[in-house]
Design a protein around this motif. Structure first.
Motif, PDB file in Angstrom:
ATOM      1  N   PHE A 102     -16.389  52.529 -38.380  1.00  0.00           N
ATOM      2  CA  PHE A 102     -16.870  53.376 -36.976  1.00  0.00           C
ATOM      3  C   PHE A 102     -16.320  53.199 -35.752  1.00  0.00           C
ATOM      4  O   PHE A 102     -16.313  54.151 -35.578  1.00  0.00           O
ATOM      5  N   ILE A 103     -15.342  52.342 -35.666  1.00  0.00           N
ATOM      6  CA  ILE A 103     -14.703  52.744 -34.370  1.00  0.00           C
ATOM      7  C   ILE A 103     -13.221  53.193 -34.622  1.00  0.00           C
ATOM      8  O   ILE A 103     -13.034  53.848 -33.492  1.00  0.00           O
ATOM      9  N   LEU A 104     -12.476  52.871 -36.127  1.00  0.00           N
ATOM     10  CA  LEU A 104     -11.380  53.687 -36.122  1.00  0.00           C
ATOM     11  C   LEU A 104     -11.505  55.190 -36.143  1.00  0.00           C
ATOM     12  O   LEU A 104     -11.417  56.270 -35.502  1.00  0.00           O
ATOM     13  N   TYR A 105     -13.149  55.092 -36.719  1.00  0.00           N
ATOM     14  CA  TYR A 105     -13.331  56.934 -36.214  1.00  0.00           C
ATOM     15  C   TYR A 105     -13.777  57.825 -34.351  1.00  0.00           C
ATOM     16  O   TYR A 105     -13.628  58.641 -34.502  1.00  0.00           O
ATOM     17  N   ALA A 106     -14.339  56.277 -34.193  1.00  0.00           N
ATOM     18  CA  ALA A 106     -14.179  56.965 -32.562  1.00  0.00           C
ATOM     19  C   ALA A 106     -13.515  57.256 -31.991  1.00  0.00           C
ATOM     20  O   ALA A 106     -12.954  57.899 -31.319  1.00  0.00           O
ATOM     21  N   LYS A 107     -11.689  56.800 -32.792  1.00  0.00           N
ATOM     22  CA  LYS A 107     -11.033  56.497 -31.762  1.00  0.00           C
ATOM     23  C   LYS A 107      -9.922  57.960 -32.487  1.00  0.00           C
ATOM     24  O   LYS A 107      -9.212  57.826 -32.785  1.00  0.00           O
ATOM     25  N   GLY A 108     -10.299  58.278 -33.491  1.00  0.00           N
ATOM     26  CA  GLY A 108      -9.760  59.886 -34.519  1.00  0.00           C
ATOM     27  C   GLY A 108      -8.901  59.281 -35.531  1.00  0.00           C
ATOM     28  O   GLY A 108      -8.015  59.539 -35.447  1.00  0.00           O
TER      29      GLY A 108
END
Length: 230
Positions: A102-108
């Protein structure tokens, strides 16, 4: 199967938010593995009882279990603990990786099916694969050791249905995304849609399989299992 099917169906309807529903499905994987291993332990009377029952026995070297190069493994408390740890590492790691995703997805930095070294999907898939393999191996060793104790509960269909739902569907997803990378499928989005659609169909078959692998009559009136799984 119901959770898999519902999450896959919602992912088809809301593809832009599919990662969240896929993650719910993945966390459910961990819950299934934990409960299945707990059920197996309950069948054999718990860790203490199984150690007493297997006292003095060993697991002989086997090509099939990839223990051919090792001496016979004593079936003691340490062996049962190692099997439990092999399953629980997956149970613990899975939710942690979902949060990281989720964190990495939010950061692209995360994109399903993107095997680029600049994206985290490749590395998370590698970690998942190692963790999945360890959990599967731990279950296989536990079954091999406790086969005689588990035989009255007809464990083979149960092992097959659980492994097919949790493990084979995971590998199916990886192969579908690899097909997209190789251009056999148009792109990763189409691959995700195909995976979700196929899962909806497969889970119908799996649900029917569960009716035969886990008949309710086996658990009716079993007070020990009712206390363990209220």
């Amino acid at each position: 199967p119901q959770v898999y099917a519902v999450m896959s169906f919602i992912s088809l309807i809301l593809p832009d938010n599919a990662i969240y529903f896929t993650s719910i499905r993945e966390i459910y994987d961990a819950w299934v593995i934990y409960n299945f291993f707990s059920l197996c332990l309950a069948w054999v009377g718990g860790p203490g009882a199984v150690v007493v029952s297997l006292n003095g026995r060993t697991l002989k070297p086997s090509w099939f279990l990839m223990t051919c190069c090792f001496p016979a493994i004593p079936l003691d408390g340490r062996f049962i603990r190692r099997c439990k740890q092999g399953c629980l590492q997956f149970v613990i790691l899975k939710p942690i990786l979902v949060v990281i995703t989720f964190i990495l997805y939010a950061k692209g930095k995360y994109e399903d099916g993107n095997f680029s070294v600049n994206q985290s999907y490749l590395y998370i898939t590698i970690i998942y694969t190692i963790s999945y393999s360890m959990a599967l191996y731990a279950l296989a060793l536990f079954y091999a050791a406790c086969r005689d104790l588990l035989r009255p509960y007809n464990p083979v269909p149960k092992f097959i249905i659980i492994k097919s739902v949790v493990f084979l569907t995971y590998w199916q997803g990886v192969l579908v995304f690899l097909a997209a990378k190789s251009r056999f499928i148009k792109n990763a989005e189409k691959a995700a849609d195909l995976q979700n659609y196929v899962l909806c169909v497969e889970m119908l078959i799996a649900a029917i399989g569960h009716l035969f692998a886990f008949p309710y009559k086996e658990y009716a009136g079993n007070q020990d299992l009712r206390r363990l799984f209220p």
